[in-house]
Design an enzyme around this catalytic site. Structure first.
Site, PDB file in Angstrom:
ATOM      1  N   ASP A 187       0.860  -1.169   0.000  1.00 44.11           N
ATOM      2  CA  ASP A 187       0.000   0.000   0.000  1.00 44.11           C
ATOM      3  C   ASP A 187       0.911   1.239   0.000  1.00 44.11           C
ATOM      4  O   ASP A 187       2.113   1.132   0.295  1.00 44.11           O
ATOM      5  CB  ASP A 187      -0.879  -0.046   1.252  1.00 44.11           C
ATOM      6  CG  ASP A 187      -1.740   1.184   1.415  1.00 44.11           C
ATOM      7  OD1 ASP A 187      -2.276   1.661   0.397  1.00 44.11           O
ATOM      8  OD2 ASP A 187      -1.863   1.674   2.550  1.00 44.11           O
ATOM      9  N   ASP A 189      -0.296   5.030   0.967  1.00 48.78           N
ATOM     10  CA  ASP A 189      -0.602   5.987   2.030  1.00 48.78           C
ATOM     11  C   ASP A 189      -0.485   5.331   3.404  1.00 48.78           C
ATOM     12  O   ASP A 189      -1.073   4.272   3.653  1.00 48.78           O
ATOM     13  CB  ASP A 189      -2.012   6.549   1.840  1.00 48.78           C
ATOM     14  CG  ASP A 189      -2.133   7.352   0.556  1.00 48.78           C
ATOM     15  OD1 ASP A 189      -2.219   8.582   0.630  1.00 48.78           O
ATOM     16  OD2 ASP A 189      -2.100   6.736  -0.530  1.00 48.78           O
ATOM     17  N   GLU A 196      -1.609  10.686   4.286  1.00 50.18           N
ATOM     18  CA  GLU A 196      -2.552  10.354   3.227  1.00 50.18           C
ATOM     19  C   GLU A 196      -2.533  11.452   2.162  1.00 50.18           C
ATOM     20  O   GLU A 196      -2.732  12.631   2.458  1.00 50.18           O
ATOM     21  CB  GLU A 196      -3.966  10.230   3.803  1.00 50.18           C
ATOM     22  CG  GLU A 196      -4.116   9.171   4.902  1.00 50.18           C
ATOM     23  CD  GLU A 196      -4.227   7.774   4.332  1.00 50.18           C
ATOM     24  OE1 GLU A 196      -4.704   7.641   3.177  1.00 50.18           O
ATOM     25  OE2 GLU A 196      -3.838   6.810   5.020  1.00 50.18           O
ATOM     26  N   ARG A 232     -14.945  12.063  -1.310  1.00 54.45           N
ATOM     27  CA  ARG A 232     -13.765  12.878  -0.989  1.00 54.45           C
ATOM     28  C   ARG A 232     -13.212  13.573  -2.228  1.00 54.45           C
ATOM     29  O   ARG A 232     -12.835  14.750  -2.177  1.00 54.45           O
ATOM     30  CB  ARG A 232     -12.691  12.010  -0.334  1.00 54.45           C
ATOM     31  CG  ARG A 232     -13.010  11.604   1.106  1.00 54.45           C
ATOM     32  CD  ARG A 232     -11.953  10.665   1.670  1.00 54.45           C
ATOM     33  NE  ARG A 232     -12.009   9.359   1.027  1.00 54.45           N
ATOM     34  CZ  ARG A 232     -11.046   8.436   1.105  1.00 54.45           C
ATOM     35  NH1 ARG A 232      -9.936   8.707   1.771  1.00 54.45           N
ATOM     36  NH2 ARG A 232     -11.183   7.260   0.512  1.00 54.45           N
ATOM     37  N   SER A 275      -2.497   1.239  -4.743  1.00 55.12           N
ATOM     38  CA  SER A 275      -3.002   2.317  -3.908  1.00 55.12           C
ATOM     39  C   SER A 275      -4.433   2.687  -4.254  1.00 55.12           C
ATOM     40  O   SER A 275      -4.826   2.694  -5.428  1.00 55.12           O
ATOM     41  CB  SER A 275      -2.101   3.553  -4.070  1.00 55.12           C
ATOM     42  OG  SER A 275      -2.606   4.651  -3.349  1.00 55.12           O
ATOM     43  N   LYS A 320      -7.406  -4.142  -5.278  1.00 56.22           N
ATOM     44  CA  LYS A 320      -6.028  -4.327  -4.809  1.00 56.22           C
ATOM     45  C   LYS A 320      -5.620  -5.795  -4.901  1.00 56.22           C
ATOM     46  O   LYS A 320      -4.498  -6.120  -5.302  1.00 56.22           O
ATOM     47  CB  LYS A 320      -5.880  -3.812  -3.373  1.00 56.22           C
ATOM     48  CG  LYS A 320      -5.874  -2.292  -3.257  1.00 56.22           C
ATOM     49  CD  LYS A 320      -5.423  -1.861  -1.872  1.00 56.22           C
ATOM     50  CE  LYS A 320      -5.143  -0.364  -1.824  1.00 56.22           C
ATOM     51  NZ  LYS A 320      -4.494   0.054  -0.582  1.00 56.22           N
ATOM     52  N   ASN A 346      -9.227  -1.414   3.285  1.00 54.13           N
ATOM     53  CA  ASN A 346      -9.228  -1.699   1.850  1.00 54.13           C
ATOM     54  C   ASN A 346      -8.025  -2.534   1.419  1.00 54.13           C
ATOM     55  O   ASN A 346      -7.905  -2.905   0.248  1.00 54.13           O
ATOM     56  CB  ASN A 346      -9.306  -0.408   1.023  1.00 54.13           C
ATOM     57  CG  ASN A 346      -8.090   0.479   1.196  1.00 54.13           C
ATOM     58  OD1 ASN A 346      -7.486   0.516   2.269  1.00 54.13           O
ATOM     59  ND2 ASN A 346      -7.719   1.190   0.158  1.00 54.13           N
TER      60      ASN A 346
END
Length: 410
Positions: A187, A189, A196, A232, A275, A320, A346
């Site tokens: 990953d 972040d 992040e 977001r 990501s 992912k 996630n």
């Protein structure tokens, strides 16, 4: 006077244990002496701890073994070492089935924690066959070779004890697969980098607090990731695309990230980053760090500004895992030969799909689900789980002209 070694009986083997100050020539002197007796070397182990050497030898016993006993005592005296002989000590039979590597990490690693971990291992009827130090800074890491119990059972028991003791414990099956892992999927972040990216972009757009609240809920698993990402990104509509450059310049890698990539690339590993963030950032990271594969979401940009939308299929929790499988296929290995590292909900499917899933400073939900958990801020601790020591890492760096800061004296 009675013979302390039981001279009335003929031993089939002799276990010779020498202890004393380490110096050049000890092993040579001992084996030069043994060569005169034409014994067979059945097993041997040697360790050096703080300048003290412990050398254990299991050898076949000659028919007249007492001259050998006298000779080894003479050599030990000349070397200013102590020696113990145990007659009939058995052979080098295989250790019991159910073998594991148990890696313990602590900052600091206290004796009470080691005692508790060792106690739980004994409680399940397992045995610690060997202990070796992997690192002494910035964390203390030790590796225990354990036999006699199922690794999955041991993992569950030690996870509870580790949480109680405030240390990290990783349990892996001691098989060839551990040495064959050749793809690491990370990953980005809060794993490869600190912080992040979407929150950093939100700071430029003036909506950081609102985005951070949604991000936190998504990483805990309280919100669907795709839904949260859409919400977001919509808040970033109208942001000048140059903010992406400024965010990239402000990125801070996790401590040990460059060391991990540099070291494992030397050993032939491939790296991928997957990501839920944005390709405008991850592609640049991959190019800078020499990462082989990258998958992320793409922000839509029109007339130099973010539109508040994502192009194409969202790289979510399932995405992912699909990326990990795709990259493994490209490398030509099975999923079982991959390692995944992540911190959020996630990442769960990706961690589950990998041969070894590592929760790195992760949310509780992720720590409970992953194969193992690392809760120190140093990404290079992952290498200790692979059997690579800090000394080996530094030696490889030194050979390449990379200077490592001296550790604190202890």
């Amino acid at each position: 006077m009675s013979d302390p070694y039981g001279a009335d009986e003929l031993p089939k083997t002799l276990l010779i244990t020498l202890t004393g100050k380490d110096r050049p020539g000890v092993t040579s002197s001992v084996f030069t002496m043994l060569a005169r007796f034409s014994v067979e070397v059945i097993d041997i182990e040697q360790i050096v701890l703080r300048g003290r050497l412990i050398l254990g030898l299991l050898v076949s016993a000659p028919r007249d073994w007492k001259p050998l006993r006298d000779a080894i005592e003479k050599v030990a005296h000349e070397l200013e070492m102590t020696v113990e002989l145990e007659r009939g000590a058995g052979d080098n039979r295989p250790r019991p089935e159910g073998r594991s590597h148990v890696t313990v990490l602590g900052t600091p690693l206290r004796s009470a924690a080691v005692a508790a971990i060792a106690g739980r291992i004994a409680d399940v009827g397992a045995n610690i066959d060997r202990i070796e130090r992997m690192a002494r800074y910035p964390v203390t890491a030790i590796n225990l070779h354990v036999s006699g119990t199922d690794p999955e059972k041991l993992r569950a028991i030690l996870a509870t004890e580790a949480a109680h003791q405030g240390v990290d414990v990783a349990v892996q099956s001691a098989d060839l697969l551990r040495r064959g892992m050749r793809l690491i999927v990370m990953d980005v972040d809060s794993t490869l980098i600190q912080g992040e990216v979407i929150e950093m972009l939100a700071a430029h757009a003036g909506c950081e607090d609102e985005v951070a609240r949604v991000t936190d809920a998504a990483m805990r698993g309280d919100l669907d990731f795709t839904e949260s990402l859409t919400a977001r990104v919509a808040l970033l509509a109208g942001l000048d695309a140059s903010a992406l450059d400024r965010v990239y310049e402000d990125l801070v890698l996790a401590p040990g990230a460059r060391t991990t990539i540099r070291t494992l690339k030397r050993l032939g590993y491939r790296f991928a980053i997957v990501s839920g963030g944005f390709s405008q950032i991850t592609d640049r990271l991959a190019a800078e760090l020499g990462i082989d594969y990258a998958a992320a979401n793409e922000l839509e940009i029109l007339d130099g500004r973010l539109t508040g939308r994502v192009l194409g299929e969202v790289v979510d929790r399932a995405g992912k895992a699909r990326a990990l499988r795709r990259f493994a296929a490209e490398v030509g290995i099975t999923e079982a030969a991959t390692i995944a590292i992540g911190d959020g909900a996630n990442d769960l499917d990706m961690l589950s799909a990998a041969g070894l899933g590592i929760a790195f400073n992760a949310k509780p939900l992720v720590r409970e689900a992953a194969d193992t958990s690392v809760n120190v801020p140093y990404l290079d601790t992952v290498m200790y789980l692979l059997g690579i020591s800090r000394e080996e890492i530094e030696a490889a760096d030194a050979a390449a002209g990379i200077i490592t800061p001296a550790p604190p004296l202890t």
